[in-house]
Design an enzyme around this catalytic site. Structure first.
Site, short mmCIF file in Angstrom:
data_model
loop_
_atom_site.label_atom_id
_atom_site.label_comp_id
_atom_site.label_asym_id
_atom_site.label_seq_id
_atom_site.Cartn_x
_atom_site.Cartn_y
_atom_site.Cartn_z
N SER A 50 0.83 -1.21 0.00
CA SER A 50 0.00 0.00 0.00
C SER A 50 0.86 1.25 0.00
O SER A 50 2.05 1.22 0.32
CB SER A 50 -0.93 0.01 1.21
OG SER A 50 -0.19 0.11 2.41
N ASN A 51 0.24 2.36 -0.35
CA ASN A 51 0.96 3.62 -0.44
C ASN A 51 1.42 4.10 0.93
O ASN A 51 0.82 3.77 1.96
CB ASN A 51 0.05 4.67 -1.07
CG ASN A 51 0.80 5.94 -1.39
OD1 ASN A 51 0.80 6.87 -0.60
ND2 ASN A 51 1.43 5.98 -2.54
N SER A 52 2.47 4.89 0.94
CA SER A 52 3.02 5.39 2.20
C SER A 52 2.00 6.23 2.98
O SER A 52 2.09 6.33 4.20
CB SER A 52 4.26 6.24 1.93
OG SER A 52 3.93 7.38 1.15
N CYS A 53 1.01 6.80 2.28
CA CYS A 53 0.03 7.64 2.96
C CYS A 53 -0.82 6.83 3.94
O CYS A 53 -1.33 7.37 4.92
CB CYS A 53 -0.87 8.36 1.96
SG CYS A 53 -2.11 7.33 1.15
N THR A 65 0.94 1.70 -5.86
CA THR A 65 1.91 2.59 -6.49
C THR A 65 3.05 1.82 -7.13
O THR A 65 3.51 2.15 -8.23
CB THR A 65 2.47 3.58 -5.46
OG1 THR A 65 1.39 4.26 -4.82
CG2 THR A 65 3.39 4.60 -6.11
#
Length: 498
Positions: A191-194, A246
């Protein structure tokens, strides 16, 4: 500056941007400047007296353009695309001119109501369940956030407050602080770092779960993690799944994960920042099987939907949960229109109080381009990616990693990861193309994303020729190559979202 000067400046700025985009292919995608270059060229303090706008435009050419990384170049293949279109730019200009701050209906009725309408347009366009729409009788609805990062954080905060309230009702003898200390969230290691950052900001520890051969999170992995946490007294609260990661544009198994979330009464959020726009094409609707099990969903219009940054669409099944989580009333914010279905107080659906008139640029873009035009652009990007994939697979020195369903192709040189690393370094130094790397199952790969204002088949041919040209300059002998996994790069994961 008076109105006439504004007209002149505005015309010059529009001409500047039109010329820039028309001639974007003539520019090297990466700038040739050093760190701190601009501080050496600009004064240390603001000018004491007003300067003529013509001088400012000259300085745009001399100082600003040389330091721009050209995201709209068709030779930009890093990250995911940043959308841009003339209609969206006009909408941004008009929004700036109105300068309204639409925290509630009375602050600017058109700002709120146009957002309600455009979010329903978009929800229907993507084929979302009607429970997510403002026009449905239920408490669901859509809102425009600035980015996917904000949407994920909003979902996690709402899920946290919902869990705290529920547990306080079920176990009134347990303190709120004790409950908060036992909450836990889940997402995949792709998953994205956000998502991980949202866990930090919401004070909910996040478990990064392993994925399958296709880099997808599966239901059995989530269920196993939940059971282990329950054994040690944790409270599973929320799971964030990815629709188009991503690193490799992988898709978590929403249907499996959604059933697990329902079983344990957890909030399920779908982060579809990049790939969500493809749902407007009926042939790709299958990737969202299980969305009816989700509590919230987001995708970025500033990627494939031709709306410039920042603009992220977010839907929730129950907006009342957002209001309950974020409502702070003040007498100066109250009005007799609040609470009506067509006039939501969007200030309760977001982090800040103030909000921009983003719906204006969405409305203008959707009307100017049309559904057919948006679908055509997405399909065009996908076809370009597939063409690049055929070029890669036609050369035995390269291999494609992953499925490459949409506008992203992950490829590498066969053999040790050092060869791929050297190739990417050589490409970046020449500044004709811009790509970045990631790792998939321990292999270092190069991400080739279809981006830019108007990419064409000839741009893909140019990119491939540049890649082959750079390959000549590295010490690579395919006859001596063995296909090895490069462990030392296995921790390098691309996770930035723009």
């Amino acid at each position: 500056m008076n109105a006439n000067e504004f007209r002149e400046f505005g015309r010059a700025a529009v001409d500047f941007m039109a010329d820039y985009l028309e001639n974007i292919r003539d520019r090297e995608v990466l700038p040739s400047v050093h760190t701190g270059y601009l501080s050496e060229l600009l004064p240390d303090e603001i000018p004491e007296k007003a300067e003529d706008w013509r001088e400012i435009m000259q300085d745009m050419h001399k100082f600003i353009l040389p330091g721009i990384t050209h995201w709209q170049s068709p030779n930009f293949h890093a990250y995911f695309m940043s959308a841009c279109s003339y209609p969206s730019m006009i909408g941004e200009l008009l929004s700036a001119g109105f300068s309204v701050i639409g925290f509630n209906w009375w602050a600017s009725p058109a700002c709120t109501e146009l957002e309600v309408i455009t979010m329903d347009w978009l929800g229907k366009f993507l084929g979302l369940p009607e429970e997510f729409l403002n026009c449905h009788d239920g408490p669901g609805g859509g809102v425009i956030q600035g980015s996917a990062s904000e949407s994920v954080l909003i979902a996690m905060l709402a899920a946290r407050e919902q869990m705290v309230r529920r547990m306080r009702e079920e176990q009134p003898h347990v303190s709120e602080s004790d409950i908060r200390g036992r909450l836990v969230a889940y997402t995949s290691d792709q998953s994205n770092s956000c998502v991980e950052k949202s866990g930090i900001l919401s004070a909910i520890p996040i478990r990064l779960l392993t994925t399958d051969a296709k880099c997808a999170l599966r239901g059995d992995i989530l269920k196993e993690a939940i059971e282990k946490d329950l054994e040690i007294g944790k409270m599973p609260t929320v799971c964030v799944v990815s629709l188009g990661t991503t690193g490799s544009c992988a898709f978590d198994n929403i249907e499996e994960v959604g059933k697990v979330c329902q079983e344990y009464n957890m909030w399920l959020h779908i982060d579809a920042a990049y790939a969500g726009a493809a749902l407007c094409c009926p042939e790709y609707r299958h990737i969202i099987n299980g969305i009816e099990l989700a509590d919230s969903f987001n995708f970025n219009l500033h990627k494939w939907m031709m709306v410039n940054f920042d603009c992220c669409a977010m839907w929730v099944k129950n907006a009342d949960l957002l209001v309950e989580a974020f409502n702070v009333e003040r007498i100066y914010l109250q009005n007799h229109f609040q609470g009506q279905q067509k006039a939501p107080d969007y200030r309760h659906w977001q982090i800040p109080l103030g909000r921009r008139f983003r719906a204006l640029k969405v409305w203008i873009t959707l009307r100017t381009v049309g559904a057919e035009g948006i679908r055509s652009k997405i399909r065009h990007h996908i076809s370009l990616a597939q063409y690049f994939k055929t070029l890669v697979t036609s050369d035995d020195r390269f291999e494609v990693i992953g499925e490459s369903i949409f506008g992203l192709v992950c490829f590498r040189l066969r053999g040790e990861c050092s060869f791929t690393k050297k190739l990417l370094k050589q490409i970046t130094e020449r500044k004709k193309l811009f790509m970045i790397h990631t790792t998939i199952h321990g292999k270092l790969v190069i991400r080739f994303a279809i981006c830019g204002y108007d990419p064409q088949l000839t741009d893909i041919d140019f990119a491939w020729k540049e890649i082959l040209y750079c390959l000549k300059d590295i010490d690579y002998n395919p006859s001596e190559v063995q296909d090895k996994v490069c462990e030392k790069f296995s921790s390098m994961i691309v996770s930035e979202r723009i």
